[in-house]
Each structure stands twice: as structure tokens, then as C-alpha cells.
Design a protein around this motif. Structure first.
Motif, mmCIF file in Angstrom:
data_model
loop_
_atom_site.group_PDB
_atom_site.id
_atom_site.type_symbol
_atom_site.label_atom_id
_atom_site.label_comp_id
_atom_site.label_asym_id
_atom_site.label_seq_id
_atom_site.Cartn_x
_atom_site.Cartn_y
_atom_site.Cartn_z
ATOM 1 N N PHE A 146 6.356 5.244 -1.289
ATOM 2 C CA PHE A 146 5.989 6.323 -2.197
ATOM 3 C C PHE A 146 4.571 6.511 -2.785
ATOM 4 N N THR A 147 3.653 5.724 -2.385
ATOM 5 C CA THR A 147 2.302 5.795 -2.725
ATOM 6 C C THR A 147 1.713 6.374 -1.622
ATOM 7 N N ILE A 148 1.975 6.216 -0.213
ATOM 8 C CA ILE A 148 1.200 6.913 1.047
ATOM 9 C C ILE A 148 1.715 8.200 0.800
ATOM 10 N N GLY A 149 0.571 8.857 1.438
ATOM 11 C CA GLY A 149 0.654 10.343 1.233
ATOM 12 C C GLY A 149 0.234 11.077 -0.095
ATOM 13 N N GLU A 160 -5.765 1.906 1.408
ATOM 14 C CA GLU A 160 -6.653 2.724 2.211
ATOM 15 C C GLU A 160 -6.295 4.180 2.409
ATOM 16 N N THR A 161 -7.134 5.024 2.352
ATOM 17 C CA THR A 161 -7.213 6.185 2.595
ATOM 18 C C THR A 161 -7.401 6.901 3.939
ATOM 19 N N ALA A 192 -0.640 9.755 -12.585
ATOM 20 C CA ALA A 192 0.396 10.587 -12.298
ATOM 21 C C ALA A 192 1.332 9.747 -11.098
ATOM 22 N N ILE A 193 0.694 8.829 -10.508
ATOM 23 C CA ILE A 193 1.220 8.186 -9.309
ATOM 24 C C ILE A 193 1.965 6.962 -10.007
ATOM 25 N N SER A 198 -9.352 16.517 1.951
ATOM 26 C CA SER A 198 -9.070 15.648 0.685
ATOM 27 C C SER A 198 -8.684 14.114 1.294
ATOM 28 N N GLU A 199 -8.651 13.354 0.382
ATOM 29 C CA GLU A 199 -8.135 12.190 0.743
ATOM 30 C C GLU A 199 -6.665 11.750 0.273
ATOM 31 N N VAL A 200 -6.009 11.077 1.004
ATOM 32 C CA VAL A 200 -4.657 10.790 0.673
ATOM 33 C C VAL A 200 -4.641 9.310 1.236
ATOM 34 N N VAL A 201 -3.395 8.545 0.483
ATOM 35 C CA VAL A 201 -3.242 7.112 0.710
ATOM 36 C C VAL A 201 -2.393 6.971 2.209
ATOM 37 N N THR A 202 -2.895 6.278 3.001
ATOM 38 C CA THR A 202 -2.363 5.859 4.252
ATOM 39 C C THR A 202 -1.857 4.657 4.687
ATOM 40 N N SER A 203 -2.251 3.641 3.721
ATOM 41 C CA SER A 203 -1.563 2.152 3.813
ATOM 42 C C SER A 203 -1.692 1.432 2.639
ATOM 43 N N VAL A 204 -0.528 0.984 2.403
ATOM 44 C CA VAL A 204 -0.388 -0.363 1.152
ATOM 45 C C VAL A 204 0.023 -1.740 1.670
ATOM 46 N N GLN A 205 -0.935 -2.561 1.476
ATOM 47 C CA GLN A 205 -0.601 -3.904 2.036
ATOM 48 C C GLN A 205 -0.599 -4.934 0.983
ATOM 49 N N ALA A 206 0.122 -5.941 0.878
ATOM 50 C CA ALA A 206 0.165 -7.075 0.054
ATOM 51 C C ALA A 206 0.047 -8.280 0.521
#
Length: 389
Positions: free
Chosen positions: A89-92, A58-59, A100-101, A2-10
Motif C-alpha cells: 500500500f506504499t508502492i505507487g 526506492e522510487t 498522507a501516506i 513525477s516520482e513514485v515508490v517502486t519498492s519497500v524492503q526490510a
């Protein structure tokens, strides 16, 4: 796996403009050292350039989604909210459940009263990126995930006539009419001869079949708004947008109860709660969800409320690189009550080089992108403009 979020960049994406949004600066509208000017007609600050905030999610499997929100002024505020709070709180999380997120992130600051403004703008960019990923994982456009496309194409109206004289604005409208567009909107704060004269000239030039709306930019009392609307109604006004200050729900109730012209509102709202507060009291004819402020999750909730109450949906067109415009078209195509979509021609046309994909607006219609997820990708030209926040 399954895919999970691993990074969030702005990032910010900034582009110069030949002419500021809403047209050349009037006397007394001199930009400051940051490139910000205040339009005297609506007392609102605008930059002399285009700037938005892009979010890359990115996942663990390498699936990348892009989101976008407003960065016109104080982009660091949105960037810090993403970096310091929302990203962690988005990563994972599972990116295939964006709603839901969204709700979990919204709840993080509800107790403190952060239910709008920059906070929800930051959240909306993440929401769009997650829906992009969800569509890519499902190998389908986002509209499919939202229940399926109700519209293969969406009528578009020309928004804004950023020329210095009434004659030039009329000529610009006629040039778009010659290209197959039959619906238009002008901004009353830059209608130098007055809104009634503006629509009278446009009506004479564009003919009786053209649809002509007016954006009042939230700067009237109920009585002054009604006076302006009634004067324009003599020239077959299509709808009046944002007639009174957004905080003044009582004034909006008075306007909607006192004139026959359809009233359009909602660009500046952040959530469906903003709509709920107003539809209980106001006879709203048109709701204008703005993807850059709402994200796909709340855009759809507003659209579904509109359907339940018989209110037309005519989304506001986002001012940016095109990511949140693609998101708006994906969501708009999935809503039965979508009747038109705003076309910010002075932004869409120069910025089309920033995107790869088949999103188009010509001959009076938008064609939503057909690829997986948002259906568009940032071009190398866009990637070269990104600056980390």
C-alpha cells in the motif's frame, strides 16, 4: 516525470555489545538461548546485543530513502507487517507527501484496534524513509520541509551510567562532565543502593550546577513513585521520567498533581492520540517523543501539541544504527519547545561507524546532520550487516 515508490524492503541490523544495555546482568538475569534477559528491576526483556530494523524505500527515479524502527525482540513481527501489508500500500504512492501516506496506512487497521505496538513501529520506519526521500527530492534537510530549523544545535544529556557499582557510575558521569556535558540521567531499577543514594552521590560529585534526572521505568504505583521522587527531590532532581505504569493514567494524574518535580513521559507512546488522552488529565511538564516508535509525522504532531500546551520537548534517544536518531534530530531541530535531547552514549559512540554524515554529539550538544533528507547514509560497514526479513 513525477516520482513514485517502486519498492519497500526490510532488514535487520544486529551488533554485539561488550556489556548489555543498562549494564552487566545482575544475579537472576541470565540470558536465554535467544540472547534475551529480563531485568528484575523493571521486569522488562532486553537483548544482550543491539538490533534494529532498517527499511529501504526506492522510487522509479532511483531515489532511495532509509527508515528505522525497533527490532530488539521479535523482529519478524515488524518485518511481516511491512512485507505482507504495508509495502504493497506504499508502492505507487507519491513519496513527497509522507503524512498522507502515514494516515492512510494507519487507517488500514484502525477498525481492528491496531493503533500501537509493532504495527505503528513498522509504519514509522516507512514514514522516516519517505521523509528521507522527500528531502532528497527537494534537495533540503528534512527540518526545512518541517518549517525550518529552530535550533542549530541541541543540548544533550548523558543517559545511563552502565557500571556495576555506584562509585563506578559516579566516575563515569564525571568523565562525561570533563568532556563538556552538564546534564545526566540515571535509571532507578539499576540504582542498587536506592535512587536517593544514587542521586546524592552524583550530586556530591558533579556539583550544584549539574542537571540530574531519574528514569523510574514505569514500574511504580503512584504512592511509591511519589515517595521515591520526594526523596530524590532533596538533591535537586531535574525531572522524574516514567514514574508509573503506562496504562495507569489515573496514577500519572495523581503523581503530576502531587509533587513539584517536573514529570516526563511519552517515550513508549506511538501517536499523538496517546498524548491527547493524558494532557487532558495530567500536569505533564516534559514530553519525550521516541522517533523509533512514532516516525517523523507523529513525532511532529506530538511536538506541536506540546507547543500548544506549554510542554517542553526532550526526545528519547533511539536505540539503533543511527537512522532514526538522525530523523529525531531533524524533527527536534524544527520544534520550538525542544530543550534537550537524550544522548545514549553507550550506543552512539560504538555505532558511529555505521553512518556517513556530519551528525555529532560533543561538548554537551548535538549537531543535527546538514545533508539532504536525513543528512546521513549507511556506511559499507552497516550495509554488510543487513539481513533481509
Amino acid at each position: 516525470m513525477s516520482e513514485v515508490v517502486t519498492s519497500v524492503q526490510a532488514f535487520t541490523l544486529t551488533q554485539s555489545r561488550d556489556v548489555p544495555y543498562l549494564g552487566a546482568a545482575r544475579p537472576g538475569e541470565t540470558p536465554n538461548e535467544k540472547g534475551y534477559l529480563v531485568r528484575l528491576g523493571n521486569r522488562t526483556v532486553y537483548p544482550i546485543f543491539d538490533r534494529s530494523i532498517l527499511v529501504r524505500v526506492e522510487t522509479n527515479n532511483g531515489t532511495v530513502g532509509w527508515g528505522e524502527t525497533y527490532g530488539l525482540v521479535a523482529p519478524g513481527a515488524v518485518g511481516e507487517l511491512i512485507k505482507d501489508l504495508l509495502a504493497d500500500f506504499t508502492i505507487g504512492r507519491d513519496p513527497t507527501d509522507p503524512a498522507a501516506i502515514y494516515d492512510d496506512l494507519y487507517d488500514l487497521m484502525r477498525v481492528r484496534g491496531y493503533t500501537g505496538g509493532f504495527y505503528v513501529d513498522a509504519l514509522c520506519a516507512i514514514d522516516i524513509a519517505l521523509w528521507d526521500i522527500a528531502g532528497k527530492i527537494a534537495k533540503a534537510p528534512i527540518s526545512t520541509l518541517l518549517g525550518g530549523a529552530q535550533h542549530d544545535r541541541i543540548p544533550a544529556y548523558i543517559s545511563g551510567l552502565p557500571k556495576e557499582t555506584l562509585a563506578a557510575r559516579v566516575a563515569l558521569a564525571q568523565s562525561w562532565q570533563a568532556r563538556g556535558f552538564s546534564a545526566f540521567k540515571f535509571a532507578t531499577p539499576v540504582a542498587d543502593d536506592g535512587p536517593a543514594a544514587e542521586i546524592a552521590a552524583l550530586r556530591a560529585a558533579l556539583g550544584p550546577e549539574a542537571q540530574i534526572a531519574a528514569d523510574l521505568h514505569w514500574n511504580q504505583t503512584a504512592d511509591t513513585a511519589l515517595g521515591l521522587i520526594n526523596a530524590m527531590a532533596a538533591h535537586d532532581l531535574w525531572f522524574a521520567e516514567a514514574p508509573v505504569r503506562t496504562e495507569d493514567i489515573a496514577a500519572l494524574a495523581q503523581v503530576t498533581a502531587s509533587c513539584d518535580t517536573p514529570i516526563a513521559v511519552g517515550e513508549e507512546w506511538r501517536t499523538h492520540f496517546d498524548m491527547l488522552h493524558r494532557i487532558e488529565r495530567c500536569k505533564i511538564a516534559i514530553v519525550q517523543p521516541e522517533m523509533g516508535h512514532k516516525g517523523i509525522t507523529n513525532f511532529m504532531r506530538i511536538g506541536q501539541l506540546a507547543e500548544a500546551h506549554g510542554i517542553d520537548v526532550i526526545p528519547h534517544a533511539t536505540i539503533g544504527a543511527g537512522i532514526f536518531l538522525a530523523a529525531s534530530l531533524q524533527a527536534s531541530s524544527a520544534l520550538k519547545m525542544t530543550k534537550f535531547h537524550e544522548f545514549q552514549h553507550s550506543i552512539f559512540e560504538p555505532n558511529r561507524r555505521l553512518l556517513i554524515g556530519d551528525m555529532e554529539c560533543k561538548e554537551g550538544y548535538y549537531t543535527p546532520p546538514t545533508g539532504h533528507g536525513l543528512g546521513v547514509a549507511l556506511s559499507q560497514a552497516a550495509l554488510d550487516l543487513l539481513e533481509p526479513l
